[in-house]
Design an enzyme around this catalytic site. Structure first.
Site, PDB file in Angstrom:
ATOM      1  N   HIS A   1       0.775  -1.113  -0.044  1.00  0.00           N
ATOM      2  CA  HIS A   1      -0.071   0.074  -0.114  1.00  0.00           C
ATOM      3  C   HIS A   1       0.763   1.229   0.080  1.00  0.00           C
ATOM      4  O   HIS A   1       0.389   2.194   0.506  1.00  0.00           O
ATOM      5  CB  HIS A   1      -0.970  -0.046   1.161  1.00  0.00           C
ATOM      6  CG  HIS A   1      -2.011  -0.999   1.220  1.00  0.00           C
ATOM      7  ND1 HIS A   1      -3.046  -1.042   0.504  1.00  0.00           N
ATOM      8  CD2 HIS A   1      -1.830  -2.278   1.665  1.00  0.00           C
ATOM      9  CE1 HIS A   1      -3.914  -2.115   0.638  1.00  0.00           C
ATOM     10  NE2 HIS A   1      -3.025  -3.033   1.312  1.00  0.00           N
TER      11      HIS A   1
ATOM     12  N   ASN B   1     -10.428  -3.207   1.598  1.00  0.00           N
ATOM     13  CA  ASN B   1      -9.761  -3.075   0.220  1.00  0.00           C
ATOM     14  C   ASN B   1     -11.324  -2.790  -0.556  1.00  0.00           C
ATOM     15  O   ASN B   1     -12.182  -2.685  -0.105  1.00  0.00           O
ATOM     16  CB  ASN B   1      -9.154  -4.283  -0.239  1.00  0.00           C
ATOM     17  CG  ASN B   1      -7.998  -4.758   0.137  1.00  0.00           C
ATOM     18  OD1 ASN B   1      -7.362  -3.830   0.239  1.00  0.00           O
ATOM     19  ND2 ASN B   1      -7.530  -5.827   0.384  1.00  0.00           N
TER      20      ASN B   1
ATOM     21  N   TYR C   1      -0.137  -4.406  11.593  1.00  0.00           N
ATOM     22  CA  TYR C   1      -0.083  -3.286  10.983  1.00  0.00           C
ATOM     23  C   TYR C   1       0.401  -2.260  12.076  1.00  0.00           C
ATOM     24  O   TYR C   1       1.120  -1.445  11.802  1.00  0.00           O
ATOM     25  CB  TYR C   1      -1.652  -2.742  10.970  1.00  0.00           C
ATOM     26  CG  TYR C   1      -2.229  -3.195   9.506  1.00  0.00           C
ATOM     27  CD1 TYR C   1      -2.030  -4.557   9.068  1.00  0.00           C
ATOM     28  CD2 TYR C   1      -2.733  -2.307   8.518  1.00  0.00           C
ATOM     29  CE1 TYR C   1      -2.440  -4.825   7.717  1.00  0.00           C
ATOM     30  CE2 TYR C   1      -3.018  -2.493   7.229  1.00  0.00           C
ATOM     31  CZ  TYR C   1      -2.989  -3.728   6.771  1.00  0.00           C
ATOM     32  OH  TYR C   1      -3.549  -3.835   5.555  1.00  0.00           O
TER      33      TYR C   1
END
Length: 485
Positions: free
Chosen positions: A54, A127, A337
């Site tokens: 990303h 997404n 994350y």
């Protein structure tokens, strides 16, 4: 010839590289799974300072407004009143390419929303597709390695891409999405967003529900063909960024309507397929869409580098009334994350303006570290409990507890009566028009025909045959024709 044994970085043999360790079959993942944590932690540290995935992104500020009453399902404060507005920041992105890559490429798109709620920031990291390629996070580093540049050739290799998919039959559904018409959105404004994972909502009475998020674009779906995308990427590599920036600047504010699918928690165990499998959707006839509200983007960031590139989203940023499910991929992302942001931006990244709470104030005992703010915490004690009026725990969990049972260890996902890696891919294919099918076949064959090993091609063809006989036959014929040219 016997194969070499896969080991951890300390040299210990790996017993299972396909399944993460969980608390019983279908239970949440275990912190003691050293192999999983080592793979994810190392993966996050492979590239600096750019995001590993990303990297190429755009973002904007706006608001989310509740339009329908959902208090029977969640007691989340920002969803408790029709008409209530919450400030948001949304980051769009491509997945596989680097920061300098083009926007108009065939790739999933990230759709990450930060809600600045009165009970803290809630990050919904999804997404533009409702499914993904894999169902266990232990395979994520391997998957991304196969899709990004090869360490020797320095370019994306069809052999690597399709060899991984050949060994991951569960990817067939997402491959069908990616290679179909929606694989290249015309702009960020003209695509849907999905939470993709299954999450948990809890109401004020403590009742638990599992939910899936669907952000439906109010601009309508618009996509590019491979030929149109190649031309656009050459003319303006930042085409999606340009479109979003200019639309908001001229007062055309893009919006999405949020819907959720809601499953009572008690129905999950006996559902016909695993409701926590990220490679599958819940059919709308089983759990219809329920409208929740509308998301509008109306302000561009002042500084792309300070805001879009330093925006840090983590799916473990929950608020009261919302929590995780046993979805294995979600469980892995809860760690990965936040760990990526601590590495890339530093342990104090949550103090940056784009990441700090806006409707409330963070109060905790975190101190010091890289890029610490001057005077952080000032004279207050940095331990808890204390006798000096420091912040205290509430004793109220954010979400309902998940029941677990069984032996610790690496387990394959529990099998439900209709679990299958190919059924939904076939259903998606049969939903397509004749023209959509033809473009799908051409897109798949264009990549698969470049693979050098016949056995890898055959394994992939077997997946398409299993999804739908016509699907498989047409891909096989198209690949053969291209290889004979």
């Amino acid at each position: 010839m016997s194969k070499r044994v896969l080991t951890t970085e300390s040299g210990a043999p790996v017993a299972d590289n396909q399944n993460s360790a969980s608390a019983g079959v279908g239970g949440p993942l275990l912190l003691q799974d050293q192999h999983l944590l080592e793979k994810l932690a190392r993966f996050n540290r492979e590239r600096i300072p750019e995001r590993v995935v990303h990297a190429r992104g755009s973002g904007a500020y706006g608001h989310f407004e509740v339009t329908d009453d959902v208090t029977g399902y969640t007691h989340a404060d920002f969803l408790d009143t029709v008409g209530k507005r919450t400030e948001v920041f949304l980051r769009f992105s491509t997945v596989a390419d680097s920061l300098g890559g083009a926007d108009a490429v065939r790739d999933p798109r990230g759709f990450a929303v930060k809600f600045y709620t009165r009970e803290g920031n809630y990050d919904l990291v999804g997404n533009n597709t409702p499914v993904f390629f894999i169902k266990d996070p232990i395979k994520f580093p391997d998957f991304i390695h196969s899709q990004k540049r090869d360490p020797f050739t320095g370019r994306q290799e069809p052999d690597n891409v399709w060899d991984f998919w050949a060994h991951a039959p569960e990817a067939t559904h997402q491959v069908t999405w990616l290679m179909g018409d929606r694989g290249i959105p015309a702009s960020y404004r003209h695509m849907n967003g999905y939470g993709s994972h299954t999450y948990q909502w809890t109401n004020a009475s403590g009742e638990a529900f599992f939910v899936k998020y669907h952000f439906k674009t109010d601009q309508g779906i618009r996509c590019l063909t491979s030929e149109q995308a190649a031309e656009q990427a050459g003319q303006d590599p930042t085409s999606h960024q340009t479109d979003l920036l200019q639309a908001i600047e001229r007062g055309v504010h893009p919006s999405w309507t949020l819907y959720v699918q809601i499953m009572p928690a008690a129905e999950a165990a006996d559902y016909r397929f695993n409701p926590f499998d990220l490679t599958k959707v819940w059919p709308h006839r089983d759990y219809p869409l329920r409208r929740v509200g509308r998301l509008v983007l109306n302000r561009n960031p002042d500084n792309v580098f300070a805001e879009v590139e330093q925006a840090a989203f983590s799916p473990n940023n929950f608020v009261p009334g919302i929590g995780p499910s046993p979805d294995k991929m979600l469980q892995g992302r809860l760690f990965a994350y936040a760990d990526a942001h601590r590495y890339r931006l530093g342990v104090n990244h949550t103090l940056l303006a784009v990441n700090a709470p806006r409707a409330t104030t963070a109060q905790n005992y975190g101190r010091d570290g890289f890029m610490a703010v001057n005077g952080q915490g000032r004279h207050a004690r940095n331990y808890e409990p204390n006798s000096y009026d420091g912040p205290v725990e509430t004793g109220r969990p954010l979400s309902a507890p998940l029941a677990v049972t069984g032996w610790t260890g690496t387990h394959e996902a529990p099998q439900h009566t209709k679990d299958d890696d190919f059924v939904q891919a076939g259903e998606l294919y049969r939903l397509m028009s004749a023209e959509e099918k033809s473009r799908l076949i051409a897109n798949i064959a264009g990549g698969l025909s470049q693979v050098s090993r016949n056995d890898v091609i055959e394994k992939n063809l077997a997946h398409f045959h299993a999804a739908d006989p016509e699907y498989g036959r047409r891909v096989e014929e198209a690949v053969r024709a291209l290889r004979e040219d």
